[in-house]
Design an enzyme around this catalytic site. Structure first.
Site, PDB file in Angstrom:
ATOM      1  N   GLN A  33       0.835  -1.210   0.000  1.00  0.00           N
ATOM      2  CA  GLN A  33       0.000   0.000   0.000  1.00  0.00           C
ATOM      3  C   GLN A  33       0.871   1.262   0.000  1.00  0.00           C
ATOM      4  O   GLN A  33       2.079   1.198   0.248  1.00  0.00           O
ATOM      5  CB  GLN A  33      -0.973  -0.019   1.180  1.00  0.00           C
ATOM      6  CG  GLN A  33      -0.323  -0.372   2.507  1.00  0.00           C
ATOM      7  CD  GLN A  33      -1.250  -1.002   3.538  1.00  0.00           C
ATOM      8  OE1 GLN A  33      -2.438  -1.169   3.309  1.00  0.00           O
ATOM      9  NE2 GLN A  33      -0.699  -1.340   4.693  1.00  0.00           N
ATOM     10  N   HIS A  64      -8.229   3.376  19.811  1.00  0.00           N
ATOM     11  CA  HIS A  64      -7.355   2.339  20.381  1.00  0.00           C
ATOM     12  C   HIS A  64      -7.844   1.862  21.738  1.00  0.00           C
ATOM     13  O   HIS A  64      -7.779   0.669  22.042  1.00  0.00           O
ATOM     14  CB  HIS A  64      -5.908   2.853  20.459  1.00  0.00           C
ATOM     15  CG  HIS A  64      -5.263   2.953  19.115  1.00  0.00           C
ATOM     16  ND1 HIS A  64      -4.487   4.014  18.718  1.00  0.00           N
ATOM     17  CD2 HIS A  64      -5.301   2.111  18.064  1.00  0.00           C
ATOM     18  CE1 HIS A  64      -4.074   3.818  17.481  1.00  0.00           C
ATOM     19  NE2 HIS A  64      -4.561   2.674  17.061  1.00  0.00           N
ATOM     20  N   ASP A  88       0.280   0.350  13.641  1.00  0.00           N
ATOM     21  CA  ASP A  88       0.725   1.593  14.296  1.00  0.00           C
ATOM     22  C   ASP A  88       1.037   1.377  15.775  1.00  0.00           C
ATOM     23  O   ASP A  88       1.592   2.252  16.434  1.00  0.00           O
ATOM     24  CB  ASP A  88      -0.311   2.711  14.112  1.00  0.00           C
ATOM     25  CG  ASP A  88      -1.677   2.334  14.689  1.00  0.00           C
ATOM     26  OD1 ASP A  88      -1.761   2.020  15.886  1.00  0.00           O
ATOM     27  OD2 ASP A  88      -2.665   2.350  13.931  1.00  0.00           O
ATOM     28  N   ASP A 108       0.866  -7.751  11.522  1.00  0.00           N
ATOM     29  CA  ASP A 108       0.471  -6.797  10.484  1.00  0.00           C
ATOM     30  C   ASP A 108       1.189  -7.195   9.201  1.00  0.00           C
ATOM     31  O   ASP A 108       2.365  -7.541   9.235  1.00  0.00           O
ATOM     32  CB  ASP A 108       0.829  -5.357  10.877  1.00  0.00           C
ATOM     33  CG  ASP A 108       0.088  -4.342  10.002  1.00  0.00           C
ATOM     34  OD1 ASP A 108      -0.716  -3.568  10.565  1.00  0.00           O
ATOM     35  OD2 ASP A 108       0.290  -4.330   8.761  1.00  0.00           O
ATOM     36  N   ASP A 139       0.890 -12.312   6.896  1.00  0.00           N
ATOM     37  CA  ASP A 139      -0.514 -12.298   6.502  1.00  0.00           C
ATOM     38  C   ASP A 139      -1.382 -12.812   7.660  1.00  0.00           C
ATOM     39  O   ASP A 139      -1.299 -13.986   8.035  1.00  0.00           O
ATOM     40  CB  ASP A 139      -0.665 -13.189   5.264  1.00  0.00           C
ATOM     41  CG  ASP A 139      -2.105 -13.281   4.797  1.00  0.00           C
ATOM     42  OD1 ASP A 139      -2.981 -12.606   5.381  1.00  0.00           O
ATOM     43  OD2 ASP A 139      -2.353 -14.038   3.839  1.00  0.00           O
ATOM     44  N   ASP A 158      -7.656  -5.131  14.134  1.00  0.00           N
ATOM     45  CA  ASP A 158      -7.479  -3.676  14.011  1.00  0.00           C
ATOM     46  C   ASP A 158      -7.013  -3.421  12.591  1.00  0.00           C
ATOM     47  O   ASP A 158      -5.831  -3.249  12.323  1.00  0.00           O
ATOM     48  CB  ASP A 158      -6.438  -3.214  15.042  1.00  0.00           C
ATOM     49  CG  ASP A 158      -6.146  -1.728  14.931  1.00  0.00           C
ATOM     50  OD1 ASP A 158      -6.793  -1.040  14.122  1.00  0.00           O
ATOM     51  OD2 ASP A 158      -5.248  -1.268  15.657  1.00  0.00           O
ATOM     52  N   ASP A 161     -10.043  -0.561   6.130  1.00  0.00           N
ATOM     53  CA  ASP A 161     -11.375  -0.872   5.620  1.00  0.00           C
ATOM     54  C   ASP A 161     -11.296  -2.146   4.763  1.00  0.00           C
ATOM     55  O   ASP A 161     -10.207  -2.561   4.354  1.00  0.00           O
ATOM     56  CB  ASP A 161     -11.877   0.301   4.749  1.00  0.00           C
ATOM     57  CG  ASP A 161     -11.939   1.611   5.525  1.00  0.00           C
ATOM     58  OD1 ASP A 161     -12.394   1.582   6.676  1.00  0.00           O
ATOM     59  OD2 ASP A 161     -11.508   2.642   4.973  1.00  0.00           O
ATOM     60  N   PRO A 165      -5.521  -4.810   1.279  1.00  0.00           N
ATOM     61  CA  PRO A 165      -5.021  -5.947   2.059  1.00  0.00           C
ATOM     62  C   PRO A 165      -5.976  -6.399   3.172  1.00  0.00           C
ATOM     63  O   PRO A 165      -5.932  -7.542   3.588  1.00  0.00           O
ATOM     64  CB  PRO A 165      -3.719  -5.433   2.678  1.00  0.00           C
ATOM     65  CG  PRO A 165      -3.363  -4.184   1.961  1.00  0.00           C
ATOM     66  CD  PRO A 165      -4.593  -3.668   1.294  1.00  0.00           C
TER      67      PRO A 165
HETATM   68  N1  PUT Z   1      -8.235   1.146  11.577  1.00  0.00           N
HETATM   69  C1  PUT Z   1      -9.497   1.582  11.032  1.00  0.00           C
HETATM   70  C2  PUT Z   1      -9.310   2.342   9.791  1.00  0.00           C
HETATM   71  C3  PUT Z   1     -10.590   2.844   9.244  1.00  0.00           C
HETATM   72  C4  PUT Z   1     -10.378   3.867   8.204  1.00  0.00           C
HETATM   73  N2  PUT Z   1     -11.588   4.299   7.568  1.00  0.00           N
END
Ligand code: PUT
Length: 281
Positions: A33, A64, A88, A108, A139, A158, A161, A165
């Site tokens: 990305q 968070h 993050d 992640d 993955d 977490d 959208d 990925p």
């Molecule tokens: N981590 C949630 C991201 C949402 C972005 N629209």
């Protein structure tokens, strides 16, 4: 003034959100990305992935904390936690505030998200060297598919959208993997978008969780200014029993500080407006 604006357009709901930018700090095209970092005039640093706002320094605590503390105070005795996404490291930091947590593994897919966070959100990465934490860059779908059955108390998704990925984290097959990996009493929690403008998606997530075999669902509502509509949800799915409140006394006397979460906020976040109740029925 002379400021430039970062604007995220939500075409499907005919709306948009903007922040005034003082400068662009960084940018990287990862294998997965396009990650951009901005300095805003009033919201601190801003991370944007593929044109979509992920977090700002000023308001990320809302998201968070709500993705971490309600599920950890609902589970009777959480020890083993997996975070899917979360690069993050803000969710990881909140989870590690709970002294009884023994192990947290964060998976992640994109190491570059964490490298950027270390540089521009160092406060969120302050617990990354906690001996209970393991950071993997892999993955999350495959990780959960291959996870040892009955090995986890809590899975926190977490994610971005459900485009790019993150897409494979919103379907029945993924939820079945999570269900299998959870111990008895285990709970999955996932960020589940805006109640106001993403209801079909939220409903589809809930249906897929039920179809995967989760025994009960609970969606919580909270504000998140930098996300579409400024109003967001997370959804808890319990493996094998109905939800029956949360550990109120523990939530009233936490061994750590929070900026948003407390027992009253937790209770209030469970209240569903009528249009939400209707959509879920
Ligand atoms: N981590 C949630 C991201 C949402 C972005 N629209």
């Amino acid at each position: 003034g002379d400021n430039k604006w970062f604007t995220e357009i939500f075409a499907a709901s005919g709306s948009a959100f903007g922040l005034a930018i003082s400068k662009k700090l960084d940018e990287v095209q990862s294998p997965f990305q396009h990650i951009e970092m901005f300095e805003t005039t009033h919201f601190g640093n801003l991370m944007v992935i593929d044109g979509v706002i992920m977090l700002s320094s000023r308001d990320n605590f809302l998201y968070h904390e709500m993705l971490s503390h309600p599920v950890l105070f609902t589970h009777p005795n959480p020890k083993q936690v997996v975070i899917i996404g979360g690069g993050d490291c803000g969710t990881l930091r909140e989870v590690l505030k709970h002294p009884d947590i023994e192990q947290v593994t964060q998976i992640d897919i994109d190491e570059q998200v964490t490298r950027m966070a270390e540089k521009y959100f160092p406060e969120l990465c302050e617990s990354n060297n906690d001996p209970r934490a393991t950071l993997k860059f892999a993955d999350g779908i495959a990780y959960m598919r291959d996870a040892a059955p009955g090995s986890l108390d809590v899975v926190i998704v977490d994610s971005t959208d459900p485009i790019g990925p993150g897409e494979g984290l919103f379907n029945r097959a993924f939820y079945e993997s999570c269900l299998k990996a959870l111990r008895p009493g285990g709970i999955l929690v996932q960020q589940s978008e805006s109640p106001l403008i993403h209801m079909p998606l939220l409903k589809a997530m809930r249906d897929a969780m039920s179809e995967a075999g989760f025994a009960d669902l609970q969606s919580l509502l909270f504000p998140q200014m930098v996300y579409p509509s400024g109003w967001w949800t997370c959804t808890l799915a319990r493996k094998d029993a109905k939800f029956d409140g949360f550990r109120v006394e523990a939530a009233q006397n936490p061994a750590f500080e929070t900026q948003y979460y407390n027992a009253e906020v937790h209770q209030a976040a469970m209240a569903l407006p009528n249009f939400v109740k209707k959509a879920f029925s």
